[in-house]
Motif scaffolding. Structure first.
Motif, PDB file in Angstrom:
ATOM      1  N   VAL A   1     -32.378   0.606 -89.313  1.00  0.00           N
ATOM      2  CA  VAL A   1     -31.955  -0.775 -89.537  1.00  0.00           C
ATOM      3  C   VAL A   1     -32.836  -1.489 -90.552  1.00  0.00           C
ATOM      4  O   VAL A   1     -33.968  -1.087 -90.820  1.00  0.00           O
ATOM      5  CB  VAL A   1     -31.959  -1.583 -88.217  1.00  0.00           C
ATOM      6  CG1 VAL A   1     -31.053  -0.936 -87.184  1.00  0.00           C
ATOM      7  CG2 VAL A   1     -33.369  -1.735 -87.669  1.00  0.00           C
ATOM      8  N   GLN A   2     -32.301  -2.591 -91.081  1.00  0.00           N
ATOM      9  CA  GLN A   2     -33.035  -3.558 -91.902  1.00  0.00           C
ATOM     10  C   GLN A   2     -32.489  -4.942 -91.610  1.00  0.00           C
ATOM     11  O   GLN A   2     -31.310  -5.101 -91.269  1.00  0.00           O
ATOM     12  CB  GLN A   2     -32.825  -3.283 -93.395  1.00  0.00           C
ATOM     13  CG  GLN A   2     -33.529  -2.068 -93.959  1.00  0.00           C
ATOM     14  CD  GLN A   2     -33.203  -1.930 -95.431  1.00  0.00           C
ATOM     15  OE1 GLN A   2     -32.101  -1.525 -95.796  1.00  0.00           O
ATOM     16  NE2 GLN A   2     -34.150  -2.274 -96.286  1.00  0.00           N
TER      17      GLN A   2
ATOM     18  N   TYR B   1     -29.270 -10.959 -94.234  1.00  0.00           N
ATOM     19  CA  TYR B   1     -28.580  -9.669 -94.180  1.00  0.00           C
ATOM     20  C   TYR B   1     -29.109  -8.785 -93.058  1.00  0.00           C
ATOM     21  O   TYR B   1     -30.268  -8.895 -92.646  1.00  0.00           O
ATOM     22  CB  TYR B   1     -28.789  -8.909 -95.493  1.00  0.00           C
ATOM     23  CG  TYR B   1     -28.288  -9.615 -96.727  1.00  0.00           C
ATOM     24  CD1 TYR B   1     -26.937  -9.836 -96.932  1.00  0.00           C
ATOM     25  CD2 TYR B   1     -29.186 -10.052 -97.701  1.00  0.00           C
ATOM     26  CE1 TYR B   1     -26.484 -10.470 -98.076  1.00  0.00           C
ATOM     27  CE2 TYR B   1     -28.743 -10.687 -98.855  1.00  0.00           C
ATOM     28  CZ  TYR B   1     -27.382 -10.892 -99.036  1.00  0.00           C
ATOM     29  OH  TYR B   1     -26.935 -11.523-100.168  1.00  0.00           O
ATOM     30  N   ALA B   2     -28.235  -7.889 -92.611  1.00  0.00           N
ATOM     31  CA  ALA B   2     -28.633  -6.805 -91.717  1.00  0.00           C
ATOM     32  C   ALA B   2     -27.944  -5.535 -92.184  1.00  0.00           C
ATOM     33  O   ALA B   2     -26.837  -5.580 -92.748  1.00  0.00           O
ATOM     34  CB  ALA B   2     -28.245  -7.110 -90.272  1.00  0.00           C
ATOM     35  N   ARG B   3     -28.615  -4.408 -91.977  1.00  0.00           N
ATOM     36  CA  ARG B   3     -28.032  -3.097 -92.234  1.00  0.00           C
ATOM     37  C   ARG B   3     -28.288  -2.220 -91.023  1.00  0.00           C
ATOM     38  O   ARG B   3     -29.398  -2.206 -90.489  1.00  0.00           O
ATOM     39  CB  ARG B   3     -28.641  -2.462 -93.487  1.00  0.00           C
ATOM     40  CG  ARG B   3     -28.306  -3.206 -94.770  1.00  0.00           C
ATOM     41  CD  ARG B   3     -28.996  -2.597 -95.970  1.00  0.00           C
ATOM     42  NE  ARG B   3     -28.739  -3.393 -97.175  1.00  0.00           N
ATOM     43  CZ  ARG B   3     -29.579  -3.505 -98.191  1.00  0.00           C
ATOM     44  NH1 ARG B   3     -30.750  -2.870 -98.151  1.00  0.00           N
ATOM     45  NH2 ARG B   3     -29.276  -4.236 -99.242  1.00  0.00           N
ATOM     46  N   ILE B   4     -27.260  -1.516 -90.594  1.00  0.00           N
ATOM     47  CA  ILE B   4     -27.346  -0.650 -89.422  1.00  0.00           C
ATOM     48  C   ILE B   4     -26.733   0.693 -89.788  1.00  0.00           C
ATOM     49  O   ILE B   4     -25.589   0.749 -90.261  1.00  0.00           O
ATOM     50  CB  ILE B   4     -26.598  -1.265 -88.219  1.00  0.00           C
ATOM     51  CG1 ILE B   4     -27.097  -2.683 -87.943  1.00  0.00           C
ATOM     52  CG2 ILE B   4     -26.743  -0.389 -86.986  1.00  0.00           C
ATOM     53  CD1 ILE B   4     -26.259  -3.439 -86.928  1.00  0.00           C
TER      54      ILE B   4
ATOM     55  N   GLU C   1     -23.070  -2.883 -93.313  1.00  0.00           N
ATOM     56  CA  GLU C   1     -23.740  -4.003 -93.962  1.00  0.00           C
ATOM     57  C   GLU C   1     -23.194  -5.330 -93.439  1.00  0.00           C
ATOM     58  O   GLU C   1     -21.988  -5.572 -93.484  1.00  0.00           O
ATOM     59  CB  GLU C   1     -23.565  -3.922 -95.475  1.00  0.00           C
ATOM     60  CG  GLU C   1     -24.173  -2.671 -96.088  1.00  0.00           C
ATOM     61  CD  GLU C   1     -24.003  -2.616 -97.586  1.00  0.00           C
ATOM     62  OE1 GLU C   1     -24.782  -3.267 -98.295  1.00  0.00           O
ATOM     63  OE2 GLU C   1     -23.074  -1.916 -98.048  1.00  0.00           O
ATOM     64  N   VAL C   2     -24.093  -6.181 -92.961  1.00  0.00           N
ATOM     65  CA  VAL C   2     -23.724  -7.475 -92.398  1.00  0.00           C
ATOM     66  C   VAL C   2     -24.321  -8.578 -93.262  1.00  0.00           C
ATOM     67  O   VAL C   2     -25.530  -8.597 -93.509  1.00  0.00           O
ATOM     68  CB  VAL C   2     -24.237  -7.632 -90.953  1.00  0.00           C
ATOM     69  CG1 VAL C   2     -23.802  -8.978 -90.373  1.00  0.00           C
ATOM     70  CG2 VAL C   2     -23.766  -6.476 -90.081  1.00  0.00           C
TER      71      VAL C   2
ATOM     72  N   ALA D   1     -29.893  -6.226 -86.015  1.00  0.00           N
ATOM     73  CA  ALA D   1     -30.703  -5.100 -86.478  1.00  0.00           C
ATOM     74  C   ALA D   1     -31.579  -4.548 -85.354  1.00  0.00           C
ATOM     75  O   ALA D   1     -31.643  -3.326 -85.140  1.00  0.00           O
ATOM     76  CB  ALA D   1     -31.570  -5.527 -87.662  1.00  0.00           C
ATOM     77  N   LYS D   2     -32.251  -5.424 -84.618  1.00  0.00           N
ATOM     78  CA  LYS D   2     -33.108  -4.968 -83.534  1.00  0.00           C
ATOM     79  C   LYS D   2     -32.308  -4.288 -82.428  1.00  0.00           C
ATOM     80  O   LYS D   2     -32.775  -3.315 -81.805  1.00  0.00           O
ATOM     81  CB  LYS D   2     -33.916  -6.144 -82.972  1.00  0.00           C
ATOM     82  CG  LYS D   2     -35.073  -6.583 -83.868  1.00  0.00           C
ATOM     83  CD  LYS D   2     -35.867  -7.704 -83.225  1.00  0.00           C
ATOM     84  CE  LYS D   2     -37.100  -8.044 -84.055  1.00  0.00           C
ATOM     85  NZ  LYS D   2     -38.114  -6.976 -84.026  1.00  0.00           N
TER      86      LYS D   2
END
Length: 211
Positions: free
Chosen positions: A45-46, A65-68, A13-14, A35-36
């Protein structure tokens, strides 16, 4: 120095802190690029803005936010990262007076856009009791890398973003995050970002202080 922050097969989680409108594009681009890049590596990803913070108010701290994750993301409709692995500040003054480490997991990495050294910023990071969970603080002076700041209303208040991704300082910040954490590969970021030079410069010039 690159630090691996992913723990086994768990979701990364970023959280990217920024200031409403004036730097919103750069934070959104940072999260979107990460994410990309993760998606090109076959990960789930999100990336999204914080709907609790919207509408974007000029100068007010807001977050993207980013989620990987190597596995499908179960918290698909949760629009905040309550337990960040990576905390990013798009602008250095956000380090003062904001609980940027709230909920931070053990092994968290903090990345700050600043000309200062990591050692000089440690005293400002809050909450103090969570500093023990920080693995490293990294600093990148993204503002001097020729990327500039993109000012746009696109993407605010849940609207779509039609502008180019990673044309401004967010590209350099994303590069710095990749180097400091190892969350995605440099080549993956470069393949996506508009300003490929800024990504590489961010990756090459970030200063990482292990704690």
């Amino acid at each position: 120095m690159t630090l691996a922050v992913a723990i086994d097969s768990k979701m990364l989680e970023v959280t990217v802190w920024t200031r409403g409108v004036t730097l919103a594009k750069e934070a959104r681009d940072t999260a979107t690029l990460l994410a990309k890049a993760g998606k090109t590596e076959g990960k789930h990803v999100q990336s999204f803005d914080n709907y609790v913070d919207l509408p974007d108010r000029i100068g007010v701290p807001v977050k993207s936010y980013a989620r990987i994750s190597p596995e499908p993301i179960e918290t698909f409709y949760e629009y905040e990262n309550y337990r960040p692995d990576v905390v990013v500040l798009a602008e250095e003054t956000l380090v003062k007076g904001n609980d940027i480490l709230k909920g931070a997991k053990p092994g968290c990495v903090v990345v700050i856009n600043t000309a200062r050294k990591p050692e000089t910023l440690l005293k400002w990071i809050l909450p103090k009791e969570n500093l023990k969970n920080v693995k490293a603080v990294a600093c990148i002076n993204a503002n001097v890398l020729g990327a500039g700041v993109m000012l746009t209303f696109d993407g605010t208040e849940g609207a779509g973003d039609d502008t180019k991704i990673g044309a401004g300082v967010g590209a350099a910040i994303a590069g710095a995050v990749a180097k400091a954490t190892g969350c995605v590969k440099l080549d993956s970021l470069v393949s996506i970002a508009e300003n490929k030079t800024a990504v590489k410069q961010g990756y090459d010039t970030v200063t990482v202080l292990p704690l």
